[in-house]
Motif scaffolding. Structure first.
Motif, short mmCIF file in Angstrom:
data_model
loop_
_atom_site.label_atom_id
_atom_site.label_comp_id
_atom_site.label_asym_id
_atom_site.label_seq_id
_atom_site.Cartn_x
_atom_site.Cartn_y
_atom_site.Cartn_z
N ALA A 178 -22.99 0.02 -31.46
CA ALA A 178 -22.11 -0.57 -30.73
C ALA A 178 -22.84 -0.65 -29.22
O ALA A 178 -22.41 -1.85 -28.56
CB ALA A 178 -20.85 0.18 -30.41
N GLN A 179 -23.26 0.29 -28.73
CA GLN A 179 -24.02 0.20 -27.26
C GLN A 179 -25.02 -0.96 -27.43
O GLN A 179 -25.05 -1.75 -26.39
CB GLN A 179 -24.52 1.63 -27.00
CG GLN A 179 -23.44 2.62 -26.73
CD GLN A 179 -23.97 3.95 -26.73
OE1 GLN A 179 -25.14 4.11 -26.80
NE2 GLN A 179 -23.08 4.98 -26.66
N GLY A 180 -25.79 -0.98 -28.50
CA GLY A 180 -26.90 -2.07 -28.61
C GLY A 180 -26.24 -3.48 -28.69
O GLY A 180 -26.80 -4.41 -27.78
N ARG A 181 -25.03 -3.53 -29.49
CA ARG A 181 -24.63 -4.79 -29.45
C ARG A 181 -24.00 -5.60 -28.34
O ARG A 181 -24.19 -6.54 -28.18
CB ARG A 181 -23.51 -4.79 -30.42
CG ARG A 181 -22.48 -5.94 -30.54
CD ARG A 181 -23.27 -7.21 -31.04
NE ARG A 181 -22.39 -8.55 -30.99
CZ ARG A 181 -22.24 -9.21 -29.71
NH1 ARG A 181 -22.56 -8.91 -28.81
NH2 ARG A 181 -21.26 -10.31 -30.11
N ALA A 182 -23.49 -4.71 -27.38
CA ALA A 182 -22.97 -4.94 -26.02
C ALA A 182 -23.98 -5.88 -25.25
O ALA A 182 -23.71 -6.58 -24.52
CB ALA A 182 -22.40 -3.81 -25.48
#
Length: 684
Positions: A178-182
């Motif tokens: 999730a953090q990377g997708r942001a």
């Protein structure tokens, strides 16, 4: 490095530090050693998950050494066993398959690369990794040899002392994802997902990318059933064989009920209980060892449950059917339907088809060329990606449509379920963080793709049993004030035929009336309305006959506005109109009624009936003129494969001369005046 980092590489480097790997290295080692791609990536991810060239080179030396020492090439079996005897133990990477030796109340393991079938293993290892009791899985194992046991009668000297499945077990993978997708925009994230499965997105068009996304849905959505048929060489089975340890590929389509569902003798659960995805390769060869195998699978695909004996068992594994379509799509539809490659007991079973949530158009995906379609850039390590995918299965994202998307009335309960599951799966792939907002433009194409993939199934049911599946006009409305939008499957479209789906507001198929000697012509009239005043013809210069058709349509709209468009004031609307000729006739003569209907449809926001051609010329006084050639117009409508011809009632007597075979191929409806024509042409 052999290439320069691009913006996707640099975007991924920081948030996914330790979870990315160069995919060209994966291909290099996967070809050299007898293990799947995800096994190679497991090691590369451990030692080479960096964008730093020195760290990569150092890690490559370790990976190469481990692959050399821990994989068994053909012909080296006895050498490795001898090493185990002389050294006491060896470490290797192999498929681990276990079975219960009931006579001696113990488990025994098979290691295929060493041709060993009777390897001892502790019960705890089996209970912790039950998949080894079905078709097994790849693992790093420590194999020991006991010379004392070897000398005993019936002794089994080999034993698995330690085992480490080749899959990630960290608990925070979804937070990392999730953090990377942001950091990515939605289009960039799609491209990065493609790189993560080894593909170079620049070599694929949007249609092909969406086929790839449909292939991924079974990994993130429980009990998702997918079919993909298409040309050979497009990598249909690659994703299900090489990328994830949670997927199992059945080559050749051969299966047993015991292997798929449950072994009645031992009680051991089958593949659908042990894997997230079970893929049948070469779908035409699907067969079971018992007659009720297909019925059990059909029931399971519908409910996620199957009964064997007195017990009802739930499972979450999705069923994927992939195979080859050996003829072009148009020919396949001409001679039958697009599910014809299924085995005989499935291909014409509409109940079986109903269990399929999506049909991916494999013909929109290119034949893979290693020089252009495979990426050399960074992507997520497969064991990280597959672990994220399997954890995403625990939630549903159907709520993303709540109060934003309303599905049309043509969808049955199973259709709605299928579309919901596809939307949920695509949303999880693109927006894995449930707190991340899904923009309207992304939600809309996701819904359109879901409707298209399910409608493709419905169209094949319609070809088999037309009376039951007559209405396939799938649609959606976005927002409470949105206009109903219809979604078709592109392979149904033909430039020579009238589509059966309702047209968007302001669009009408019309036929010019021509003259007694002249041939009528087909036109598509398109009108857009905005606040303003007047009528603007976009065709420049406009043919004088079409200009006259627009003039009489405009005057009739002003004169009868209350009757035609209610309380809307056409003088406060700017109407932009365009004529698209479909035949050699390009004058636009006698298109007054189609023009008027297009204007009214645009102002009212109402769709035009699908499969309908409108014919009729108006005069300034509002009367509908006589048709000079009703028979020719009807013949043209049949030739264009229209389902309905809407024409003035004054043409009824002329149609007495229409041949009987043409009457059976088209529905002719009559209107008495222009207001009646508008009412009958527009969808309520």
């Amino acid at each position: 490095m052999a290439f320069a980092l691009d913006h996707l590489d640099t975007t991924a480097a920081t948030p996914f530090d330790g979870y990315v790997v160069r995919k060209d290295l994966v291909r290099k080692y996967a070809r050299q050693y007898p293990v799947p791609t995800y096994v190679v990536e497991f090691l590369l991810g451990r030692y080479c998950a960096s964008t730093n060239e020195e760290e990569i080179n150092e890690g490559l030396r370790v990976v190469e050494k481990q692959l050399q020492n821990r994989t068994v090439r053909t012909g080296e079996e006895e050498l490795v066993k001898s090493r185990a005897r002389s050294d006491g133990s060896v470490k290797l990477i192999d498929i681990v398959r276990a079975r219960l030796d009931a006579k001696n109340d113990r488990y025994l393991v098979e290691l295929p690369s060493l041709a060993l079938r009777d390897v001892r293993i502790a019960d705890d290892f089996v209970h912790e990794n039950e998949r080894m009791l079905t078709d097994g899985f790849y693992a790093e194992v420590t194999l020991t040899y006991d010379g004392v046991i070897a000398t005993e009668s019936g002794g089994l000297p080999f034993k698995i002392e330690a085992i480490r499945p080749i899959q990630m077990s960290r608990s925070d993978v979804l937070e990392t994802l999730a953090q990377g997708r942001a950091r990515f925009s939605p289009p960039d994230w799609i491209d990065f997902l493609l790189r993560s499965i080894g593909l170079e997105p620049a070599a694929f068009n949007e249609r092909a990318k969406r086929v790839a996304l449909l292939r991924m849905i079974p990994f993130v959505e429980r009990n998702y059933n997918l079919v993909e048929l298409g040309p050979r060489g497009t990598g249909k089975s690659h994703l299900f064989q090489q990328i994830s340890p949670y997927a199992h590929l059945i080559s050749g389509g051969k299966a047993t009920v015991a292997r798929m569902f449950v072994n009645m003798a031992s009680g051991q659960r089958g593949l659908v209980c042990q894997y997230d995805v079970v893929c049948f390769d070469e779908v035409s060869g699907i067969s079971f060892d018992s007659k009720d195998g297909v019925n059990i699978m059909k029931g399971y695909m519908a409910s996620g449950e199957f009964s064997r004996g007195k017990e009802s068992i739930r499972a979450e594994g999705g069923i994927v059917l992939v195979g080859n379509l050996d003829v072009d799509v148009e020919h396949a539809q001409r001679i039958g339907h697009l599910l014809t490659p299924l085995p005989p007991e499935m291909r014409d079973d509409t109940a079986f088809m109903d269990r399929i949530h999506a049909y991916a158009p494999g013909w929109d995906y290119p034949k893979l060329d290693p020089r252009t379609h495979f990426t050399n850039h960074f992507g997520l390590v497969s064991d990280f990606l597959s672990e994220c995918w399997t954890r995403l299965r625990t939630t549903s994202r159907t709520s993303v449509m709540h109060d934003r998307i309303h599905l049309g009335g043509a969808l049955s309960g199973r259709d709605i379920e299928a579309v919901n599951k596809t939307v949920s799966g695509l949303t999880k792939l693109l927006f894995p963080d449930p707190e991340m907002p899904v923009p309207d433009e992304d939600l809309e194409w996701i819904v359109r793709l879901a409707l298209e993939a399910r409608r493709r199934v419905k169209e094949q049911q319609k070809r088999v049993f037309k009376s039951e599946f007559r209405n396939t006009h799938f649609s959606y409305t976005m927002g409470p004030e949105g206009i109903e939008q219809f979604v078709s499957t592109p392979e149904l479209h033909s430039d020579q035929a009238i589509e059966t789906d309702p047209l968007p507001p302001g669009q009408v198929w019309g036929v010019s009336v021509g003259s007694t000697e002249g041939s009528p012509g087909l036109y598509r009239i398109e009108v857009a309305s905005v606040r303003g005043s007047g009528v603007r013809i976009l065709n420049q210069p406009p043919p004088p006959p079409f200009k006259e058709s627009v003039k009489v349509g405009e005057q009739n709209l002003y004169a009868r506005s209350r009757e035609l468009v209610g309380d809307r004031n056409p003088r406060e609307e700017e109407l932009s109109i365009q004529m698209r000729p479909m035949d050699t006739e390009k004058s636009g003569i006698g298109l007054g009624v189609p023009v008027l209907i297009a204007m009214c449809g645009s102002m009212l926001g109402k769709n035009t009936r699908g499969g309908t051609i409108v014919v009729g010329a108006l005069n300034l006084g509002g009367s509908v003129e006589m048709l000079p050639n009703a028979i020719r117009i009807a013949e043209l409508a049949v030739d264009k494969q229209a389902s309905t011809l809407l024409m003035p009632v004054s043409a009824r007597r002329q149609l007495n001369e229409l041949p009987d075979d043409l009457w059976t191929r088209i529905n002719v409806e009559f209107y008495k005046d222009s207001a009646d024509a508008v009412a009958k042409a527009l969808v309520d």
